[in-house]
Write an enzyme that holds these catalytic residues in place. Structure first.
Site, mmCIF file in Angstrom:
data_model
loop_
_atom_site.group_PDB
_atom_site.id
_atom_site.type_symbol
_atom_site.label_atom_id
_atom_site.label_comp_id
_atom_site.label_asym_id
_atom_site.label_seq_id
_atom_site.Cartn_x
_atom_site.Cartn_y
_atom_site.Cartn_z
ATOM 1 C CG ASP A 73 -0.251 -0.046 2.562
ATOM 2 O OD1 ASP A 73 0.986 -0.181 2.608
ATOM 3 O OD2 ASP A 73 -0.957 0.053 3.591
ATOM 4 C CD GLU A 74 5.440 1.131 3.201
ATOM 5 O OE1 GLU A 74 6.354 1.942 3.029
ATOM 6 O OE2 GLU A 74 5.456 0.236 4.059
ATOM 7 C CE1 TYR B 34 9.388 -2.379 -0.074
ATOM 8 C CE2 TYR B 34 7.867 -0.965 1.132
ATOM 9 C CZ TYR B 34 8.163 -2.186 0.547
ATOM 10 O OH TYR B 34 7.247 -3.213 0.573
#
Ligand code: NAD
Ligand code: TYD
Length: 359
Positions: A136-137, A161
Site C-alpha cells: 500500500d506504500e 522503497y
C-alpha cells in the site's frame, strides 16, 4: 505446464509463510527462488526438509539464465513474486539494492516469464498467472480524515522503497497492457506474524521488550498503519491467484488501523502478561521517543472492498488476537531469534538506532 508454482523470495517473512501454507494445503509443488539476503532464512522452511514438493534454489531474480532455465525445467503454472528489499529505513540508508532487486529484478523476471509464457500452448497460456506482491506504500500518505486507499488512488510513493515498488507495479501493468501477459497485482498493508525479521516494528518491539531494552518509537508515535496477520495475506494471495481477473490489481487490508504508540503499548502489556518482570514495573516504561524517520508517511489505510465484492475475501484475524499469537510465537522460538541475530543484524541495529537521538 504442470501444477507447480515458482515462488520468488519464499525464504523471507511473507514468502515462507506462503510456501508453508501452500505445501501444507495443496498437492502442488513450489520451486522457491531466493537470494538469501540478510532477510532470507532457510530455517523458516526447516519443517519442509525432505519434502520433495519443495525445492529451494539459492539465486537472484536478476539472473536471467537461472530464471529461464528454472521455468523451462519445471514448467510452473504460475509465478508468485515476493522477492524484494522490503525495509523502508534500509531504503533510506542505502537505496541502491532496492533499485536493483525491486526494479531491475522485477524487470528481469518479467522478461523471462513472458518468454516462457509465449512458448506455452494456447490452453496453458490462458491459465498461466504472474502474481506480483506489492504494498500500500505506493499510494503515499493519508491525512486523518482522508478516505482509505482504493485501487483507483493515484500513485504517490514517498520513500525509496515505495518508489521502487511503484516502479515494479508499473512494469507489471505495462507487460499486461502491451503483450497481454497474464498478471495480477496485490497491494497489501503492513503484515505481522511468525518469521518476521526483527528489524520491523512489531518483532523489534517484542524482542526489545523481552530483554528490557529501550523501545524506540519514531517521532510522536502517532503514525498510523493498517495491520494484517500474515496468514490472512497468504489466503488473500491464494484467492487472487485462483480467481482474480487478469490484469487487475487488488488491495488487501486488515481493517485494523492503529497508531504506532498503541501497538507498542499493547505489545508491552502482552509481554508483561506472558513474561512478568519480577520486582519491576510495566514495560511501558521502556518506551523512548526517538528522532523521526525522514519523510515518514503519516497514515496508511486500505479499502479492500473490491476483494470482498469480487472474490469474497476478508481477513479472519482480529489485530489483538493476531498480535497475541505473534508475541507467543516469538516467546516460543528463542533459537530462531538467536540465529537471526547475526553480525549483519547487529550492525544494522547499531547503524539505525545509534544515530537516532532520544527526543
Ligand atoms: P522480506 O524482506 O522478509 O523477504 C524478502 C525475501 O526476498 C528474502 O527472503 C530475500 O532473501 C529475498 N530476495 C531479496 N532480493 C532477492 C533477489 N534479488 N533475488 C531473489 N530473492 C531475493 O520481505 P517480506 O516482508 O516477506 O515481503 C515480501 C513481499 O511482500 C515484498 O515484495 C514486499 O514489498 C511485499 N509486502 C510486504 C509487506 C510487509 O508488511 N512486510 C506488506 C505489503 C507487501
Ligand atoms: P515498519 O515495520 O518499518 O513498516 P513500514 O515503515 O513499512 O510501515 O514500521 C512501521 C511503523 O513503525 C512506521 O510508522 C515506522 C514505525 N517504527 C518505529 O516507530 N520504530 C522503529 O524502530 C521501527 C522499525 C518502526
Amino acid at each position: 505446464m504442470n501444477d507447480a508454482i515458482l515462488v520468488t523470495g519464499g525464504a523471507g517473512f511473507i514468502g515462507s509463510n506462503f510456501v508453508l501454507n501452500w505445501i501444507g494445503s495443496t498437492t502442488s509443488s513450489a520451486i522457491n527462488l531466493d537470494l538469501m539476503t540478510y532477510a532470507g532464512n532457510p530455517e523458516n522452511l526447516s519443517s519442509l526438509d525432505g519434502d520433495r514438493r519443495h525445492l529451494l534454489v539459492r539465486g537472484d531474480i536478476c539472473d536471467a539464465k537461472l530464471v529461464g532455465s528454472l521455468l523451462r525445467e519445471h514448467q510452473p503454472r504460475a509465478i508468485v513474486h515476493f522477492a524484494a528489499e522490503s525495509h523502508v529505513d534500509r531504503s533510506i540508508a542505502s537505496p541502491g539494492a532496492f533499485m536493483q532487486t525491486n526494479v531491475q529484478g522485477t524487470f528481469a523476471l518479467l522478461e523471462q516469464a513472458k518468454a516462457y509464457w509465449s512458448s506455452l500452448s494456447q490452453a496453458d497460456k490462458e491459465s498461466f498467472r504472474f502474481l506480483h506482491v506489492s504494498t500500500d506504500e505506493v499510494y503515499g500518505t493519508l491525512g486523518p480524515l482522508d478516505p482509505p486507499f482504493s485501487e483507483a488512488t493515484a500513485y504517490a510513493p514517498n520513500s525509496p522503497y515505495a518508489a521502487s515498488k511503484a516502479a515494479s507495479d508499473h512494469l507489471v501493468r505495462a507487460y499486461h497492457h502491451t503483450w497481454g501477459f497474464p498478471t495480477l497485482t496485490t497491494n497489501c498493508s503492513n503484515n505481522y506474524g511468525p518469521f518476521q525479521f526483527p528489524e520491523k516494528l512489531i518483532p523489534l518491539m517484542i524482542l526489545n521488550a523481552l530483554e528490557s531494552k529501550a523501545l524506540p518509537v519514531y517521532g510522536d508515535g502517532m503514525n498510523v498503519r493498517d495491520w494484517l496477520f500474515v496468514e490472512d495475506h497468504c489466503s488473500a494471495i491464494r484467492t487472487v491467484l485462483e480467481s482474480g481477473r487478469v490484469g487487475e490489481t487488488y488491495n488487501i487490508g486488515g481493517n485494523s488501523e492503529r497508531a504506532n504508540i498503541d501497538v507498542v503499548k499493547t505489545i508491552c502489556d502482552l509481554v508483561d502478561e506472558m513474561r512478568p518482570r519480577a520486582g519491576k514495573g510495566s514495560r511501558r516504561e521502556l518506551i523512548t521517543y526517538v528522532q523521526d524517520r525522514p519523510g515518514h508517511d503519516r497514515r496508511y489505510a486500505i479499502d479492500a472492498s473490491k476483494l470482498l465484492r469480487e472474490l469474497g475475501w476478508k481477513p479472519s484475524s482480529e489485530f489483538e488476537s493476531g498480535l497475541r499469537k505473534t508475541v507467543r510465537w516469538y516467546l516460543d522460538h528463542a533459537s530462531w531469534i538467536e540465529n537471526v541475530r547475526t553480525g549483519a543484524y547487529l550492525e544494522w541495529m547499531n547503524k539505525n538506532y545509534s544515530e537516532r537521538v532520544a527526543l
